[in-house]
Design an enzyme around this catalytic site. Structure first.
Site, PDB file in Angstrom:
ATOM      1  N   SER A  92       0.864  -1.197   0.000  1.00  0.00           N
ATOM      2  CA  SER A  92       0.000   0.000   0.000  1.00  0.00           C
ATOM      3  C   SER A  92       0.890   1.234   0.000  1.00  0.00           C
ATOM      4  O   SER A  92       2.030   1.181   0.489  1.00  0.00           O
ATOM      5  CB  SER A  92      -0.874   0.014   1.251  1.00  0.00           C
ATOM      6  OG  SER A  92      -1.594   1.236   1.349  1.00  0.00           O
ATOM      7  N   TYR A 102      -2.328   0.354  10.857  1.00  0.00           N
ATOM      8  CA  TYR A 102      -2.405  -0.133   9.463  1.00  0.00           C
ATOM      9  C   TYR A 102      -1.125   0.236   8.699  1.00  0.00           C
ATOM     10  O   TYR A 102      -0.549  -0.617   8.007  1.00  0.00           O
ATOM     11  CB  TYR A 102      -3.644   0.443   8.772  1.00  0.00           C
ATOM     12  CG  TYR A 102      -3.748   0.021   7.320  1.00  0.00           C
ATOM     13  CD1 TYR A 102      -3.991  -1.319   6.982  1.00  0.00           C
ATOM     14  CD2 TYR A 102      -3.593   0.937   6.280  1.00  0.00           C
ATOM     15  CE1 TYR A 102      -4.061  -1.716   5.644  1.00  0.00           C
ATOM     16  CE2 TYR A 102      -3.672   0.550   4.953  1.00  0.00           C
ATOM     17  CZ  TYR A 102      -3.910  -0.785   4.640  1.00  0.00           C
ATOM     18  OH  TYR A 102      -3.985  -1.176   3.323  1.00  0.00           O
TER      19      TYR A 102
HETATM   20  N1  LIG Z   1      -8.724  -0.690  -1.230  1.00  0.00           N
HETATM   21  C1  LIG Z   1      -7.671   0.093  -1.150  1.00  0.00           C
HETATM   22  O1  LIG Z   1      -7.779   1.332  -1.313  1.00  0.00           O
HETATM   23  C2  LIG Z   1      -6.305  -0.480  -0.865  1.00  0.00           C
HETATM   24  C3  LIG Z   1      -5.200   0.354  -1.032  1.00  0.00           C
HETATM   25  C4  LIG Z   1      -3.931  -0.159  -0.784  1.00  0.00           C
HETATM   26  C5  LIG Z   1      -3.773  -1.460  -0.393  1.00  0.00           C
HETATM   27  N2  LIG Z   1      -4.875  -2.266  -0.241  1.00  0.00           N
HETATM   28  C6  LIG Z   1      -4.643  -3.643   0.176  1.00  0.00           C
HETATM   29  O2  LIG Z   1      -5.200  -4.516  -0.781  1.00  0.00           O
HETATM   30  C7  LIG Z   1      -5.470  -5.780  -0.165  1.00  0.00           C
HETATM   31  C8  LIG Z   1      -6.861  -6.236  -0.576  1.00  0.00           C
HETATM   32  O3  LIG Z   1      -7.812  -5.333  -0.055  1.00  0.00           O
HETATM   33  P1  LIG Z   1      -9.129  -4.902  -0.844  1.00  0.00           P
HETATM   34  O4  LIG Z   1      -9.056  -3.440  -1.020  1.00  0.00           O
HETATM   35  O5  LIG Z   1      -9.358  -5.770  -2.008  1.00  0.00           O
HETATM   36  O6  LIG Z   1     -10.203  -5.159   0.326  1.00  0.00           O
HETATM   37  P2  LIG Z   1     -11.453  -6.141   0.483  1.00  0.00           P
HETATM   38  O7  LIG Z   1     -12.359  -6.005  -0.697  1.00  0.00           O
HETATM   39  O8  LIG Z   1     -12.008  -5.877   1.828  1.00  0.00           O
HETATM   40  O9  LIG Z   1     -10.782  -7.589   0.433  1.00  0.00           O
HETATM   41  C9  LIG Z   1      -9.988  -8.068   1.500  1.00  0.00           C
HETATM   42  C10 LIG Z   1      -9.784  -9.572   1.318  1.00  0.00           C
HETATM   43  O10 LIG Z   1      -8.931 -10.024   2.383  1.00  0.00           O
HETATM   44  C11 LIG Z   1      -9.491 -11.203   2.927  1.00  0.00           C
HETATM   45  N3  LIG Z   1      -9.128 -11.366   4.327  1.00  0.00           N
HETATM   46  C12 LIG Z   1      -9.224 -10.433   5.324  1.00  0.00           C
HETATM   47  N4  LIG Z   1      -8.854 -10.985   6.498  1.00  0.00           N
HETATM   48  C13 LIG Z   1      -8.517 -12.272   6.246  1.00  0.00           C
HETATM   49  C14 LIG Z   1      -8.075 -13.364   7.034  1.00  0.00           C
HETATM   50  N5  LIG Z   1      -7.871 -13.241   8.370  1.00  0.00           N
HETATM   51  N6  LIG Z   1      -7.844 -14.548   6.431  1.00  0.00           N
HETATM   52  C15 LIG Z   1      -8.019 -14.692   5.107  1.00  0.00           C
HETATM   53  N7  LIG Z   1      -8.445 -13.715   4.294  1.00  0.00           N
HETATM   54  C16 LIG Z   1      -8.699 -12.526   4.865  1.00  0.00           C
HETATM   55  C17 LIG Z   1     -11.004 -11.038   2.741  1.00  0.00           C
HETATM   56  O11 LIG Z   1     -11.593 -12.327   2.653  1.00  0.00           O
HETATM   57  P3  LIG Z   1     -12.546 -12.999   3.792  1.00  0.00           P
HETATM   58  O12 LIG Z   1     -13.214 -11.873   4.545  1.00  0.00           O
HETATM   59  O13 LIG Z   1     -13.492 -13.851   3.001  1.00  0.00           O
HETATM   60  O14 LIG Z   1     -11.603 -13.789   4.607  1.00  0.00           O
HETATM   61  C18 LIG Z   1     -11.078 -10.352   1.397  1.00  0.00           C
HETATM   62  O15 LIG Z   1     -11.095 -11.308   0.347  1.00  0.00           O
HETATM   63  C19 LIG Z   1      -5.281  -5.572   1.334  1.00  0.00           C
HETATM   64  O16 LIG Z   1      -4.042  -6.108   1.732  1.00  0.00           O
HETATM   65  C20 LIG Z   1      -5.283  -4.051   1.490  1.00  0.00           C
HETATM   66  O17 LIG Z   1      -4.531  -3.642   2.596  1.00  0.00           O
HETATM   67  C21 LIG Z   1      -6.130  -1.809  -0.478  1.00  0.00           C
END
Ligand SMILES: NC(=O)c1ccc[n+]([C@@H]2O[C@H](COP(=O)([O-])OP(=O)(O)OC[C@H]3O[C@@H](n4cnc5c(N)ncnc54)[C@H](OP(=O)(O)O)[C@@H]3O)[C@@H](O)[C@H]2O)c1
Length: 253
Positions: free
Chosen positions: A138, A151
């Site tokens: 990130s 975070y």
């Molecule tokens: N969205 C943004 O703006 C952004 C920006 C920078 C970085 N990121 C990073 O991108 C990555 C994906 O996030 P996203 O934005 O796609 O969010 P999201 O739509 O909320 O997806 C998060 C995913 O992580 C899984 N997860 C969470 N806790 C878990 C656990 N304990 N065990 C296994 N799986 C788990 C969830 O699956 P389940 O709930 O089914 O387990 C879900 O599939 C993250 O690492 C986040 O920090 C996001």
């Protein structure tokens, strides 16, 4: 990368992970889609054009992660690409207002969870002399903002793990990359804020990145020739220049 790689995606039930599973499957990969929500995994597997296995797992459970990876059938056992994507944040409170339990959950998921998956998959990549670990970091790894202490610390730790891992596997043929997005519209902020309206406010008046945008970059990173290791990619929406530096010029929703 082989022409039909086996790709292991954590957090494939939503957002960036789901988009990665879809894009790799469309490109002919075998996909191992993982996450905690079994129904979503089943629905995803049914929608993918290519071969898929699903593993319902919580990345925080090291023994279960190791057992489920070890239990993969022969067709899926040799993992070529790990997309280390599962992650989350809880709230935007200051550290003095945050509970120890919430702090621990973020670190356990984003840092220990990522390590658990790396420990389960990386040794076989090293033994085979090929493989690629792509972590979804990130811009928060490079910055810190109000309400983001834990975070941002978790993503900075993941960045150090990624850089250290690249040094450790030097000479083995394994590649290590990080793709670091800025604002992507996913369920991330709904979970973080616990309120869809507050989450929508994050993107008010600007056009964020989509999960597909990030998946395309991950696929590009993985698709470079074996001698090319893209170490890191920082990607912002055109309407973002850093944390809190956002042009709300009426785009998006
Ligand atoms: N969205 C943004 O703006 C952004 C920006 C920078 C970085 N990121 C990073 O991108 C990555 C994906 O996030 P996203 O934005 O796609 O969010 P999201 O739509 O909320 O997806 C998060 C995913 O992580 C899984 N997860 C969470 N806790 C878990 C656990 N304990 N065990 C296994 N799986 C788990 C969830 O699956 P389940 O709930 O089914 O387990 C879900 O599939 C993250 O690492 C986040 O920090 C996001």
């Amino acid at each position: 990368m082989t022409t039909s790689p086996t790709v292991f995606v954590t957090g494939a039930t939503s957002g960036i992970g789901r988009a990665c599973a879809e894009l790799f499957s469309e490109a002919g990969a075998r996909v191992i889609a993982t996450g905690r929500r079994a129904e979503r995994l089943e629905e995803l597997a049914a929608s993918l054009p290519g071969p898929c296995r699903t593993l319902q797992l919580d990345v925080r459970d090291a023994d279960d992660v190791a057992a489920q990876v070890a239990g993969l059938d022969d067709e899926f056992a040799e993992i070529d690409v790990l997309v280390n994507n599962a992650g989350m944040a809880i709230g935007r409170d200051g550290l003095h207002e945050m509970s120890p339990g919430d702090s621990a959950a973020v670190i356990e998921t984003n840092v220990i969870g990522a390590l658990n998956v790396i420990h389960a998959i990386l040794p076989a990549m090293v033994a085979r002399g090929r493989g690629h670990v792509v972590s979804i970091g990130s811009n928060a790894a490079r910055d810190v903002y109000a309400g983001g202490a834990v975070y941002c610390a978790s993503k900075a730790a993941l960045d150090r793990i990624t850089k250290g891992m690249r040094i450790d596997v030097l000479g083995t043929g394994v590649r290590v990359s990080t793709v670091d997005p800025g604002m992507v519209r996913t369920e991330f902020n709904e979970h973080r804020m616990g309120d869809p309206e507050a989450a929508a406010e994050v993107y008010r008046g600007m056009t964020p990145l989509t999960p597909r945008d990030i998946a395309e970059i991950v696929a590009w990173v993985v698709g470079r020739p074996d001698h090319v290791q893209v170490a890191e990619v920082l990607v912002y929406a055109t309407d973002q220049a850093g944390h809190g530096q956002v042009a709300r010029r009426g785009g998006g929703s």
